[in-house]
Design an enzyme around this catalytic site. Structure first.
Site, PDB file in Angstrom:
ATOM      1  N   HIS A 105      14.281 -61.177  58.711  1.00  0.00           N
ATOM      2  CA  HIS A 105      15.860 -60.730  59.339  1.00  0.00           C
ATOM      3  C   HIS A 105      14.991 -58.837  59.626  1.00  0.00           C
ATOM      4  O   HIS A 105      15.888 -57.729  58.668  1.00  0.00           O
ATOM      5  CB  HIS A 105      17.402 -59.826  58.746  1.00  0.00           C
ATOM      6  N   HIS A 145      21.931 -59.624  54.689  1.00  0.00           N
ATOM      7  CA  HIS A 145      20.052 -59.539  55.118  1.00  0.00           C
ATOM      8  C   HIS A 145      19.835 -58.802  55.423  1.00  0.00           C
ATOM      9  O   HIS A 145      18.348 -60.126  56.109  1.00  0.00           O
ATOM     10  CB  HIS A 145      21.150 -60.740  56.240  1.00  0.00           C
ATOM     11  N   HIS A 342      17.256 -59.227  65.058  1.00  0.00           N
ATOM     12  CA  HIS A 342      18.340 -59.485  64.349  1.00  0.00           C
ATOM     13  C   HIS A 342      18.089 -60.683  63.193  1.00  0.00           C
ATOM     14  O   HIS A 342      18.028 -60.010  61.690  1.00  0.00           O
ATOM     15  CB  HIS A 342      20.206 -60.109  64.353  1.00  0.00           C
ATOM     16  N   SER A 463      54.981 -61.302  38.207  1.00  0.00           N
ATOM     17  CA  SER A 463      55.528 -62.804  38.310  1.00  0.00           C
ATOM     18  C   SER A 463      53.912 -63.425  37.286  1.00  0.00           C
ATOM     19  O   SER A 463      54.105 -64.482  37.127  1.00  0.00           O
ATOM     20  CB  SER A 463      55.034 -63.325  39.743  1.00  0.00           C
ATOM     21  N   GLU A 490      43.971 -60.371  47.871  1.00  0.00           N
ATOM     22  CA  GLU A 490      43.564 -61.025  47.067  1.00  0.00           C
ATOM     23  C   GLU A 490      41.738 -60.653  47.318  1.00  0.00           C
ATOM     24  O   GLU A 490      40.851 -61.326  46.043  1.00  0.00           O
ATOM     25  CB  GLU A 490      43.849 -62.380  47.350  1.00  0.00           C
ATOM     26  N   HIS A 553      52.656 -72.588  49.160  1.00  0.00           N
ATOM     27  CA  HIS A 553      52.749 -72.044  47.727  1.00  0.00           C
ATOM     28  C   HIS A 553      52.301 -73.028  46.402  1.00  0.00           C
ATOM     29  O   HIS A 553      52.165 -72.578  45.817  1.00  0.00           O
ATOM     30  CB  HIS A 553      53.618 -71.528  47.285  1.00  0.00           C
ATOM     31  N   ARG A 600      54.093 -71.789  35.901  1.00  0.00           N
ATOM     32  CA  ARG A 600      55.413 -70.861  36.104  1.00  0.00           C
ATOM     33  C   ARG A 600      56.428 -71.541  35.044  1.00  0.00           C
ATOM     34  O   ARG A 600      57.412 -70.262  34.204  1.00  0.00           O
ATOM     35  CB  ARG A 600      56.275 -70.781  37.632  1.00  0.00           C
TER      36      ARG A 600
END
Lengths: 743, 743
Positions: A105, A145, A342, A463, A490, A553, A600
């Site tokens: 690139h 890149h 590119h 939790s 996340e 879940h 759990r």
């Protein structure tokens, strides 16, 4: 302490693989041979004695001042023609390397050469001869890149990792100049980028690490942690959701030492960004709490770039985005400002035209003498910077020995002796508990003995059970604290954790969400594995056992999906001892990430489980057979190991000899000797039943064609957990029936 | 055509599984029995004849006007006490259901009941008795944990899918009210949400679908496609990167009929959003090109909400974000405005206190008569809306028969007869090509015969080869076109494609990136599989065969990771016929997504490959054995099938009888009869060698303990592809050696 002193708080070889990957031996800084020595002072700088001598001669006190103030002030003095020559050197090193490889690139390096030059030649503080010097400024090329930009800069700056022959080996087998920047191949590269958006999120993690350590260890009389994180990102990175997640957190945390340069070139692979990207980036970053500066002429506006960086440094309570408008492929008369530049070599004709256009009469890979000479100061200057800092640290250590010891542990990755004694052990009489709760017990036991332990959850702390109770929250105004609140982000969380891990080898970042949501962060988890970032992924609610939340879940295929991933440890502990064992291995594995799949629901402490067994990945927990010839072997993991144990009890009552094997980590078992493996799973015993509340994919190899794998090969359901277990046939009865079928 | 006519352009049972999932039989609208009939006019509305009679009697022309203008105008007339009673009914249905299940999320329904009431009672156009009526407004609860809000609304509106007994079975085995909204369980639920951010991205897909169809099929004298997409999303959704990706595209595309209501309640699971989410959301959305309205009192400011929706509708060139500031758990005296009301039952005491506080003397699950009566109009009104639309469509069909036929195909999912004849076939004499190029050939062959084919790439169109050359780009001002430019936004792309797929069963959305970047979009791909959205994932650069880009771009574990995922078809075609075969199955699989892993590099057309064989997943391509007893079976997929074929040639020269099996889709092979499986992989032949340039994880089951799996159980490397193949031992020689070892 004299500048020639050899004490260096450098990041040692812990962050480098000692095993060559592709048949070539990676050159190791000589300091790394001292790795095994836990004592801090034994770690040596790689600065050669001649470099040090030069330093001693050349660095006057004035000069030293200029250097340690990060060189922005020096820039104005440099003559523009030389700067331009240096920038064109960078451009042509990239053009020539891509041309030789006929792959790569060139566009980004050609457009970003000016900001690259200014960063590496004028702004950043580093020591080319010790890429792991602790207090170096960090640089991340999020638009990975464009790696020839970074390789060219490392080469000019004098890093041993990128010699001329390395540039000529760009993208070839065994080279240190792979197609995207890889920290494990090329000293001087901080993180592994290429998948877009990861790098800017890593940079947020690096800047978090700096802010945290500075707040925790700096003293009014000793600013011992003090470096910047620079990042170049492109339009592609800006479009990725992970970048928005991480940048929202960077704004929230007020990471004032994070300076991101946005290569605003309006071109992505599909053409003009107009076709898919018309949002107002400046305004979005303002909304995220960043300081924004626009450099309108990133091609030749060197002073604009310099001024922008200066301004960015002056804003200490916010990260800064410098939007640098550039021309992709700058200098190429026929391909600049188009997607064709590119990701492909220019081609001989266009290379010639570009040489003509930019007035570059030299042969490929040529670095003009004056450019070489100009850049040559970075070796002595870098050595001086490190030496000065070492002297400062020596003072600090005298005054603040405890803090210095902690910081050393983080900076070197040498864990405090005996840390593992903090891990509790359990007997079957200990009341049962969910492994997510046991995980919290481990985190809280380890936090006081592991100075580098830092982490948190993506808005599921209560939790996932991830709070370290003795600490507050890492926040803008309390950055010395160690509980990180990632929000519902996340992917950003994973990549930020990678950044923390790769900042210093003694950082042990952990992060958490429901196991099923590893799907949201898999891009970052894979980079953990590839880039040898020892992140601990605390993943709770690991099966249908979570019950009513239902199939969205409930992970099913996730264990298999990570067992198939290279260089990652997938643990599914069954009880207290196995949770402790998983943490022991995970903490020790600073170059391999670990995922802990945790329940759990409450689970009993089982007979026969142990920390030592867990470290072997698969081991016998109970057995009433003799001569390594049980009638049947029952294999379970996590919550289903209890089911296997109960089934064994019943079968034994009926006179069978039954072995129960816990298979807590397939990867660790694979690494055991053939002899050990045979002692656990004798090849003569084909009567085998596995049980795991997850996809049976992959179990075929372990139970063999005569055995049975009990699992779940469809999506889960919303109902109380016990009901789902029953309806899906994950039961003691099912194991007994299968055992009778196979033996 | 009279309003009583039974012609309905409804989404038929194609979007519903006929096989019950958890032992209960899902009630099917009666119209669905006509599914197999390709003729459009045979599809009946589920409106009962009495409902139709009511419609005929009650809908005056004035009334009809009010209804078809989407009811905002009617709202002002409704008496506020009744509205409040209805809103409290919604609140208590949620409270009571969560309480009975002792599991769930009461906080959101309590806070969002006002906007929920206004949407379903006053704004949205739908027919409760035919949840699949084509021109209905779509509603997406992106904050899926608050599903009791939607169940309460569907119940009040008169949907058969949510009766009182269903509410009482909330989160129980086999119920139609699972813990998160699932389109495959509950007619009236459009998409499957729960994993945060997916829903708003689905909504963008739904709104794209509407804009596209409207531009393509509406005529100056017939606005046959004309509906809105409403979405409620929370703070959690707002933090997710996927939401930013999708919303950036929504702004770029100017989706004026997308109206998102942001439940701004400042609470997420970890507490006040202050701890992790302090960005300026309004400003970010403004930057993304949205129209922003702030409803400061979402708890009781009903007129504010109404006015905001009215304003949102008046802005036709931008999507609108209505920030509705609410109190989570509104009405609960001790838990409102705290995280404790987010995800757990209130508890008997607090339920009582809330009843007292809101003046609600009724027993659980009670719906006051006046509320019932008020909502009862939605059955006749909905029937009337559908009937009016049917009449309009009948007119349209007369004037524009070709367009009507296309639209019907999209709306019903009945593919045009003989479409599959468009697929080309190949012989070994046909020059070889990369399967990514062959994929483009298929897309361009299919585009003219499949009106619902629409899609594109995440900024890799020219690498993924996904452009349909006869069409332009779907853009703000050219929404009738069918090439979608997603930008570098993989996760958003997947979820938008899910929205398109679930808008109408005849949509065949495809989307594309490099195979390795499925890691970025796995959250959305899993929802495709779970929610039965037949998206086609065109995933190129499927192995180390991509060469120089290196390990960040080379998938290794990805095939295994999807083979472990339920309800998805993972294809790795080897040549032209197999690529055609994969497309044939993928297009037919409207309830199961497909992933096509395609090569960057050129591959030859092999002897023995076929479309029919591909449909069986695994099949013999060449064999010189007799009596189903080859000396050895060589199994390959994709680019390695050529290697297996060459190795077979060599082995046969040495006198061996060798069978070569293509294993293009494991899932399809699993579904074949035992007899067929035995004919391909006879259990008596244990001499088996597999070769695939990917993780060997999972192959153990196929090659057995006597066989050998040749693959790659580590990360790739940056080098020319041929070199990597050789260094990693993915060679003809390796197969020959392994074959000799096993037989």
């Amino acid at each position: 302490m004299a500048a020639s002193a050899s004490l260096t708080l450098s990041q040692p070889a812990l962050s480098r693989s000692s095993v060559p990957r592709h048949g070539t031996v990676t050159q190791q800084p000589t300091s790394l041979s001292t790795l095994a020595i836990p004592s801090f002072s034994g770690l040596k700088s790689t600065t050669t004695s001649s470099a040090r001598a030069t330093t001693n001669r050349q660095v006057s006190s004035t000069r030293r001042f200029v250097i340690s103030n990060a060189a922005v002030e020096t820039l104005e003095k440099t003559d523009t023609a030389l700067v331009e020559k240096s920038i064109n050197t960078i451009r042509f090193l990239a053009i020539d390397a891509v041309e030789k490889a006929n792959s790569g690139h060139p566009g980004l390096p050609m457009g970003c050469a000016p900001m690259g030059h200014i960063l590496y030649d004028e702004v950043m503080r580093y020591n080319p001869k010790n890429p792991y010097w602790f207090n170096r400024d960090r640089f991340v090329l999020s638009a990975g890149h464009g790696c020839m930009l970074q390789y060219a800069l490392l080469h000019l700056a004098g890093y041993d990792s990128v010699k001329e022959e390395d540039l000529k080996q760009f993208r070839q087998w065994g080279s240190r100049t792979p197609g995207h920047p890889e920290n494990f191949e090329t000293p001087g590269v901080e993180v592994t980028t290429g998948p877009l958006g990861q790098g800017i999120a890593n940079a947020v993690g690096l800047a978090l690490a700096e802010k945290h350590l500075a707040a925790r260890y700096n003293k009014p009389d000793a600013e011992i942690v003090d470096h910047y994180t620079y990042c170049i990102l492109g339009d592609g990175c800006q479009m990725e959701g992970i970048a928005n997640e991480a940048c929202s957190l960077a704004g929230h945390w007020g990471l004032g030492k994070l300076i991101a340069l946005y290569d605003d070139n309006h071109i992505s692979i599909d053409g003009d960004t107009e076709i898919a990207f018309t949002e107002n980036v400046d305004q979005r970053f303002e909304a995220l709490g960043w300081h924004i500066i626009w450099v309108k002429n990133g091609n030749t506006g060197y002073d604009e770039i310099r001024a922008a960086i200066k301004e960015a440094k002056s804003v200490t309570d916010k990260p800064t985005l410098i939007k640098v408008t550039t021309t992709i492929g700058f200098g190429s008369p026929n391909k600049a400002n188009s997607y064709s530049v590119h990701g492909a070599a220019l081609g001989a004709k266009e290379v010639d035209a570009t040489r003509q256009n930019l007035g570059w009469p030299y042969e490929p890979f040529y670095v003009p003498d004056e450019v070489k000479k100009h850049w040559s100061r970075h070796n002595p200057d870098g050595a001086a910077l490190e030496a000065q800092w070492n002297a400062k640290f020596a003072e600090y250590e005298k005054k603040y020995p405890e803090e210095a010891a902690e910081l050393k542990s983080i900076a070197t990755g040498v864990l405090p002796a005996g840390w593992e004694k903090a891990l509790p052990t359990y007997t079957p009489e200990t009341p049962g508990d969910a492994t997510r709760n046991l995980s919290q017990t481990m985190l809280n036991a380890l936090a006081p003995v592991l100075p580098g332990l830092i982490g948190g959850s993506a808005d599921l702390a209560s939790s996932n059970m991830t709070l370290m109770k003795m600490f507050g929250d890492f926040q803008k105004n309390t950055p010395e604290e160690r509980n990180v609140r990632f929000g519902v982000r996340e992917h950003g969380m994973g990549a930020i954790s990678n950044g923390i891990a790769l900042h210093s080898p003694g950082f042990i970042p952990y992060c958490a969400t429901f196991f099923v949501f590893t799907d949201y962060m898999r891009g970052a988890i894979r980079i953990s594995a590839l880039s040898e970032a020892g992140v601990i992924y605390v993943m709770t609610h690991d099966s249908i056992g979570l019950g009513e939340d239902g199939p969205t879940h409930q992970p099913v295929e996730h264990l298999a999906s990570f067992r198939a991933m290279p260089n990652i440890l997938m643990f599914r502990p069954a009880d207290g001892n196995e949770t402790a064992g998983a943490y022991k291995v995970a903490v020790e594995s600073r170059k391999r990430p670990s995922i802990l799949a945790l329940s759990r629901q409450k689970l009993p402490n089982l007979p026969g489980t142990s920390i030592e067994g867990t470290a072997k990945g698969g081991y016998i927990i109970t057995d009433n057979s003799t001569g390594n010839k049980p009638d049947v072997i029952l294999i379970g993991t996590g919550s289903e190991l209890e089911i296997a144990t109960k089934a064994a009890d019943e079968l034994r009552k009926e006179g069978k000899s039954v072995r129960v094997v816990s298979f807590v980590s397939w990867e660790l078992f694979d690494e055991q000797s053939d002899e050990y493996k045979e002692s656990v799973l004798p090849s003569g015993v084909t009567a085998r039943v596995s049980i795991e509340a997850a996809s049976t994919f992959g179990w075929g190899k372990l139970v063999g064609s005569e055995g049975k794998a009990i699992g779940i090969d469809k999506f889960g359901a919303s109902a109380p957990a016990g009901k789902i277990y029953k309806e899906y046939g994950i039961t003691v009865e099912a194991v007994i029936a299968a055992a009778k079928e196979v033996c």
